[in-house]
Design a protein around this motif. Structure first.
Motif, short mmCIF file in Angstrom:
data_model
loop_
_atom_site.label_atom_id
_atom_site.label_comp_id
_atom_site.label_asym_id
_atom_site.label_seq_id
_atom_site.Cartn_x
_atom_site.Cartn_y
_atom_site.Cartn_z
N PHE A 91 0.62 -1.29 -0.07
CA PHE A 91 -0.07 -0.01 -0.03
C PHE A 91 0.88 1.29 0.10
CE2 PHE A 91 -2.79 3.41 1.41
CZ PHE A 91 -4.13 2.87 1.07
N PHE A 92 1.91 1.20 0.88
CA PHE A 92 2.90 2.35 0.88
C PHE A 92 3.49 2.56 -0.44
CE2 PHE A 92 7.48 3.21 1.41
CZ PHE A 92 7.21 4.43 1.50
N GLU A 93 4.13 1.41 -1.05
CA GLU A 93 4.78 1.62 -2.43
C GLU A 93 3.79 2.29 -3.26
OE1 GLU A 93 7.86 -0.09 -3.50
OE2 GLU A 93 7.85 -1.81 -2.14
N ALA A 94 2.28 1.75 -3.36
CA ALA A 94 1.34 2.29 -4.21
C ALA A 94 1.00 3.73 -4.02
CB ALA A 94 0.12 1.63 -4.17
N THR A 95 1.30 4.21 -2.77
CA THR A 95 0.89 5.59 -2.43
C THR A 95 2.10 6.41 -2.79
OG1 THR A 95 -0.19 4.85 -0.49
CG2 THR A 95 0.56 7.06 -0.48
N VAL A 96 3.32 5.83 -2.56
CA VAL A 96 4.61 6.66 -3.31
C VAL A 96 4.44 6.75 -4.79
CG1 VAL A 96 7.06 6.79 -3.49
CG2 VAL A 96 6.07 5.99 -1.50
N ALA A 97 3.97 5.91 -5.40
CA ALA A 97 3.84 5.90 -6.89
C ALA A 97 2.85 6.82 -7.43
CB ALA A 97 3.39 4.38 -7.50
N ALA A 98 1.85 6.95 -6.57
CA ALA A 98 0.83 7.99 -6.75
C ALA A 98 1.01 9.45 -6.47
CB ALA A 98 -0.64 7.60 -6.46
N SER A 99 1.81 9.58 -5.66
CA SER A 99 2.28 10.85 -4.84
C SER A 99 3.63 11.29 -5.12
CB SER A 99 1.95 11.09 -3.46
OG SER A 99 2.98 10.09 -2.81
N LYS A 100 4.48 10.40 -5.28
CA LYS A 100 6.07 10.87 -5.53
C LYS A 100 6.67 11.47 -4.21
CE LYS A 100 6.16 9.79 -9.91
NZ LYS A 100 5.15 8.52 -9.67
N GLN A 101 5.65 11.02 -2.87
CA GLN A 101 6.02 11.83 -1.63
C GLN A 101 6.39 10.81 -0.74
OE1 GLN A 101 6.39 14.95 -1.45
NE2 GLN A 101 5.80 15.45 -3.44
N PRO A 102 7.52 9.97 -0.80
CA PRO A 102 7.82 8.89 0.06
C PRO A 102 7.58 9.23 1.64
CG PRO A 102 9.67 9.50 -1.29
CD PRO A 102 8.53 10.23 -1.61
N ARG A 103 8.33 10.53 1.94
CA ARG A 103 8.11 10.81 3.31
C ARG A 103 6.77 10.96 4.01
NH1 ARG A 103 13.25 12.62 5.28
NH2 ARG A 103 12.40 12.21 7.16
N HIS A 104 6.10 11.88 3.25
CA HIS A 104 4.51 11.84 3.46
C HIS A 104 3.70 10.76 3.59
CE1 HIS A 104 4.29 16.28 4.02
NE2 HIS A 104 4.66 16.50 2.62
N ALA A 105 4.29 9.85 2.67
CA ALA A 105 3.64 8.71 2.43
C ALA A 105 3.57 7.76 3.62
CB ALA A 105 3.97 7.82 1.09
N ALA A 106 4.78 7.50 4.04
CA ALA A 106 5.31 6.80 5.31
C ALA A 106 4.44 7.33 6.32
CB ALA A 106 6.70 6.81 5.46
#
Ligand code: ADP
Ligand code: MG
Length: 481
Positions: A332-347
């Motif tokens: 889920f986290f990786e998909a969120t990063v793919a959709a946002s390009k925001q790893p820190r926020h996504a985590a």
């Protein structure tokens, strides 16, 4: 009682039920909850003349476990008969592995509660069949026997006596639990008995390097019971030794209602079982090609994923660990990063904001009403300053409640766009300052805390939409001391 004088030594034997469709030596289903004896075929019943046929899916699962732990894979493993009598074992023996297990030595990095890593040696992991089940309820003066579980494939994972406390034992067991689910070889359902822990417990004077006599507490089916049972057993052993008694090597049961462990039987030795190679089953040979094909079916392992999350995505170690602990969360986290390009926020948002909402609603991440695409949309708008963190939480709530399909749709429909127009913010700031002359005096007199009061008023007046950074800048400029 002097706990400080004694060192606790623990080794765990974990029985993980392999998530195959059929049994380890027959074609009967292993699905949970069927009518008693409706899933026990002639092989499981131990009828004369039947022959076991080894289920390759169980082998693949065991090899995957060996690969995931970096353990040795037994190129030749041998099934052996472990002979004993029990009503739920009609054959009179359990098929297991003794001298040649499918998985040999390995080492596991266990992440403890405080984040420290503790290495625990893996002695071996071998395949075996489960026994049936005696039913005592609903039978007056009799016992029922349900053989549905007989022949269910188990991987028995044996640790070295490297564990030193109940807490470490729980951390180790949790890690194995997460791993077998991660590589999809066991559903980990502890209520249904898919993951059961036997704890071998002994104590010895601190500083001693010989092992004390151990007891084995059987079939602990929750992490809470595991911790509790070990602590109680350690206390019992300390009391016993300090009163001049001796620990006898035996099998004990933990009774959660009485919160005590009770002797079940004196411990048997391997030779009591008269193990011998099962003449009905050939030795199992695995070659490089087979191991490679198992490797190819495996997901990226938690260790590698962790390294990728910390190196490539620049996440903190503990954050990354929380995400990889469970594969669905990591996905889920990786998909969120793919959709946002925001790893820190996504985590942060997957762990904290979404995590808290899921926990409150008692939902797994697979059932999240907000998908990764939608969360990614929220984070994009947060990152490009369209909305503040506070509004982002409102948008998430609205998505959760199904009030819109995307963050943009909700921001538009509810008019949540952050006010970044300096003129507009300045007007609100002026208004608030004009309405609070006393507080302005206080601030100018040196009371820094009052700034929070102004910010609160301004955010209130703007319905949370004023850009907080700009608000602070303007306030500082206007209230020059
Ligand atoms: P068995 O075959 O009787 O089950 P093993 O020697 O295979 O016994 O050990 C089973 C488990 O008990 C292992 O996890 C091992 O680490 C643990 N163990 C062995 N000796 C001790 C001890 N003295 N104290 C605590 N754990 C022990
Ligand atoms: Mg054992």
């Amino acid at each position: 009682m002097s706990n400080a004088a004694w060192e606790t030594v623990i080794g765990l034997e974990i029985h993980a039920q392999m998530a195959t469709k059929s049994k380890i030596f027959s074609g009967a289903s292993i699905a949970f909850g069927a009518e008693p004896n409706s899933q026990a075929c002639a092989v499981d019943l131990g009828l004369p003349g039947v022959l076991p046929v080894f289920n390759q899916a169980a082998l693949v699962s065991a090899v995957k476990f060996g690969l995931a732990t970096g353990a040795e894979i037994g190129r030749k493993s041998v099934f052996a008969r472990k002979n004993y009598f029990y009503p739920d074992l009609p054959k009179g023996y359990q098929i297991s592995q003794l001298d040649h297990p499918i998985v040999g030595r390995g080492m596991i990095d266990v992440v403890q509660e405080d984040g420290e890593i503790k290495q625990v040696g893996l002695t071996r992991a071998h395949l075996e069949e489960d026994a049936g089940k005696s039913l005592h309820e609903n039978f007056v003066g009799q016992s029922g026997i349900d053989l549905n579980r007989a022949g269910t494939p188990l991987l028995e994972i044996v640790s070295e006596p490297d564990i030193r406390s109940a807490k470490e034992a729980v951390a180790y067991a949790r890690q194995i639990h997460a791993l077998v689910r991660y590589i999809d070889i066991c559903d980990g359902n502890m209520q249904e008995g898919s993951f059961r822990v036997d704890a071998n417990v002994s104590i010895r004077p601190r500083g001693s390097d010989t092992l004390g006599t151990r007891t084995e507490i059987k079939n602990l089916n929750s992490f809470r019971f595991l911790e509790r049972a070990i602590n109680i057993e350690v206390e019992r052993q300390i009391d016993l030794l300090e009163d001049g008694g001796r620990v006898s090597q035996e099998t004990r049961l933990y009774d959660p209602d009485a919160d005590e462990t009770r002797s079940m039987r004196s411990k048997e030795e391997a030779n009591d079982y008269r193990y011998f190679p099962d003449p009905d089953l050939l030795p199992v040979h695995v070659d490089d090609a087979f191991i490679d094909s198992c490797r190819e079916q495996m997901p990226e392992l938690p260790k590698l994923r962790l390294a990728r999350f910390t190196d490539e995505l620049a996440l903190g170690e503990s954050e990354a660990r929380q995400l990889i602990n469970d594969r669905a969360t990591a996905d889920f986290f990786e998909a969120t990063v793919a959709a946002s390009k925001q790893p820190r926020h996504a985590a942060n948002w997957v762990i904290n904001e979404l995590g808290a909402r899921l926990q409150k609603a008692d939902l797994g991440i697979e059932q999240s009403p907000v998908d990764a695409e939608q969360l990614g949309g929220v984070l994009q708008r947060l990152a490009d300053d369209t909305i503040s963190g506070k509004i982002a939480k409102q948008v998430l709530d609205a998505l959760w409640a199904g009030e819109g399909k995307s963050a943009d749709e909700i921001i538009e429909a509810k008019g949540l766009k952050q006010i970044t127009d300096t003129g507009a913010i300045e007007a609100i700031v002026d208004e608030v300052l004009a309405a609070s002359p006393e507080q302005v005096e206080e601030y100018l007199g040196g009371k820094d805390k009052v700034i929070g009061f102004f910010v609160g008023k301004i955010m209130q007046a703007s319905k949370g939409k004023a850009n907080p950074g700009q608000v602070n800048q303007l306030l500082k400029a206007k209230l020059k001391r």
